[in-house]
Motif scaffolding. Structure first.
Motif, mmCIF file in Angstrom:
data_model
loop_
_atom_site.group_PDB
_atom_site.id
_atom_site.type_symbol
_atom_site.label_atom_id
_atom_site.label_comp_id
_atom_site.label_asym_id
_atom_site.label_seq_id
_atom_site.Cartn_x
_atom_site.Cartn_y
_atom_site.Cartn_z
ATOM 1 N N TYR A 1 -2.981 5.353 -6.397
ATOM 2 C CA TYR A 1 -4.189 4.699 -5.895
ATOM 3 C C TYR A 1 -5.469 5.313 -6.462
ATOM 4 O O TYR A 1 -6.330 4.602 -7.001
ATOM 5 C CB TYR A 1 -4.211 4.753 -4.369
ATOM 6 C CG TYR A 1 -5.413 4.093 -3.756
ATOM 7 C CD1 TYR A 1 -5.481 2.708 -3.625
ATOM 8 C CD2 TYR A 1 -6.505 4.847 -3.318
ATOM 9 C CE1 TYR A 1 -6.592 2.085 -3.068
ATOM 10 C CE2 TYR A 1 -7.619 4.240 -2.763
ATOM 11 C CZ TYR A 1 -7.653 2.863 -2.635
ATOM 12 O OH TYR A 1 -8.761 2.257 -2.087
ATOM 13 N N MET B 1 -0.228 6.245 2.455
ATOM 14 C CA MET B 1 -1.648 6.546 2.307
ATOM 15 C C MET B 1 -2.044 7.697 3.222
ATOM 16 O O MET B 1 -2.793 8.604 2.828
ATOM 17 C CB MET B 1 -2.492 5.308 2.613
ATOM 18 C CG MET B 1 -2.419 4.217 1.562
ATOM 19 S SD MET B 1 -3.345 4.654 0.057
ATOM 20 C CE MET B 1 -3.268 3.109 -0.844
ATOM 21 N N TRP C 1 1.619 1.692 -3.548
ATOM 22 C CA TRP C 1 0.443 1.957 -4.375
ATOM 23 C C TRP C 1 -0.144 3.357 -4.156
ATOM 24 O O TRP C 1 -0.895 3.868 -4.997
ATOM 25 C CB TRP C 1 -0.618 0.890 -4.089
ATOM 26 C CG TRP C 1 -1.714 0.804 -5.120
ATOM 27 C CD1 TRP C 1 -1.677 1.240 -6.407
ATOM 28 C CD2 TRP C 1 -3.012 0.220 -4.927
ATOM 29 N NE1 TRP C 1 -2.870 0.975 -7.044
ATOM 30 C CE2 TRP C 1 -3.698 0.339 -6.159
ATOM 31 C CE3 TRP C 1 -3.640 -0.403 -3.854
ATOM 32 C CZ2 TRP C 1 -5.006 -0.137 -6.328
ATOM 33 C CZ3 TRP C 1 -4.924 -0.884 -4.026
ATOM 34 C CH2 TRP C 1 -5.601 -0.753 -5.240
ATOM 35 N N ALA C 2 0.187 3.971 -3.043
ATOM 36 C CA ALA C 2 -0.464 5.229 -2.648
ATOM 37 C C ALA C 2 -0.417 6.303 -3.731
ATOM 38 O O ALA C 2 -1.401 7.009 -3.964
ATOM 39 C CB ALA C 2 0.163 5.755 -1.354
ATOM 40 N N GLY D 1 -7.187 5.228 3.671
ATOM 41 C CA GLY D 1 -6.483 5.342 2.401
ATOM 42 C C GLY D 1 -6.143 6.785 2.078
ATOM 43 O O GLY D 1 -5.696 7.544 2.940
ATOM 44 N N TYR E 1 0.819 -1.213 0.000
ATOM 45 C CA TYR E 1 0.000 0.000 0.000
ATOM 46 C C TYR E 1 0.855 1.267 0.000
ATOM 47 O O TYR E 1 0.461 2.286 -0.586
ATOM 48 C CB TYR E 1 -0.976 -0.018 1.180
ATOM 49 C CG TYR E 1 -2.177 -0.886 0.901
ATOM 50 C CD1 TYR E 1 -3.210 -0.425 0.093
ATOM 51 C CD2 TYR E 1 -2.267 -2.181 1.409
ATOM 52 C CE1 TYR E 1 -4.307 -1.227 -0.192
ATOM 53 C CE2 TYR E 1 -3.357 -2.986 1.126
ATOM 54 C CZ TYR E 1 -4.372 -2.501 0.324
ATOM 55 O OH TYR E 1 -5.455 -3.305 0.025
#
Length: 226
Positions: A38, A101, A34-35, A76, A31
């Motif tokens: 996203y 995130m 990916w942030a 998120g 994550y």
């Protein structure tokens, strides 16, 4: 290959790689990486959960939206808060296990407070008062957080407050979903909360599994704390 198909295949590859993450550290690392992309990627997936959950909460919320304090669990980048802001809510506290995130959520300017918390392994921060609304979108799923964290969500909600949760209904998540719903019913029997609405959504997001095509379905659950 069209630009849309190319973007979808790229996002599909990213999500399928997430299934290789098994430890908490690996999941957080995924994550964190990916942030940056996203928001763009979930738009490609046509991910409807944040908007559906926000509308469900707003439909049944009888208080003053501007004054309500909302705890956004597994927040998120802030997609749920953004949707709720559009519906009149304005006070948000967020928790997430990914620092990257949380950094993105902070950049959104939507949150009054943000904290790091790895659900299922760390308790929600105790310094906060009870919340008018607690919402968790996306994290209640196999391979993410254990279903029994919903008891923690109930604990930090004020009496009469709302708890909104979502999960996927695709084949890969059916066993988890059944366990989650058993826990919800058990908490009803314990008179911890009362079910307000359960909404099944057909076009939850575009399917990424090789065994599925088109769109997968999902569910939104809204409870009122007793």
């Amino acid at each position: 290959m069209s630009a849309d198909s190319e973007a979808f295949e790229r996002v599909k590859s990213v999500l399928l790689s997430a299934h290789k993450s098994t430890t908490s550290d690996e999941k957080v690392s995924f994550y964190n990486c990916w942030a940056e992309n996203y928001d763009r990627d979930v738009a490609v997936l046509e991910y409807s959960a944040p908007s559906v959950a926000a509308k469900c909460i707003a439909t049944h919320f009888s208080g003053v939206r501007e004054a309500a304090v909302v705890l956004d669990v597994a927040c998120g980048t802030g997609l749920v808060a953004k949707q709720m802001k559009n519906l009149g809510f304005g006070n948000f506290v967020g928790v997430d296990g990914s620092k990257a995130m949380l950094d993105k959520a902070r950049e959104s300017g939507l949150y009054q407070d943000l904290k790091s918390c790895l659900l299922g392994e760390e308790p929600l921060p105790k310094q906060w008062d009870r919340f008018d609304v607690v919402v968790i979108v996306g994290a209640l799923s196999v391979g993410q957080v254990p279903f029994d964290v919903i008891r923690d969500l109930c604990n930090v909600t004020r009496p009469g407050g709302s708890i909104c949760m979502t999960t996927r209904s695709n084949h890969h998540n059916l066993k988890y979903k059944a366990s989650l719903e058993r826990e919800m019913r058990q908490m009803e029997e314990e008179e911890l909360w009362t079910c307000v609405e359960i909404t099944d959504v057909d076009n939850w997001e575009r399917a990424v599994s090789e065994q599925e095509e088109g769109y997968i379905s999902g569910a939104v659950y809204l409870y009122k704390k007793n």
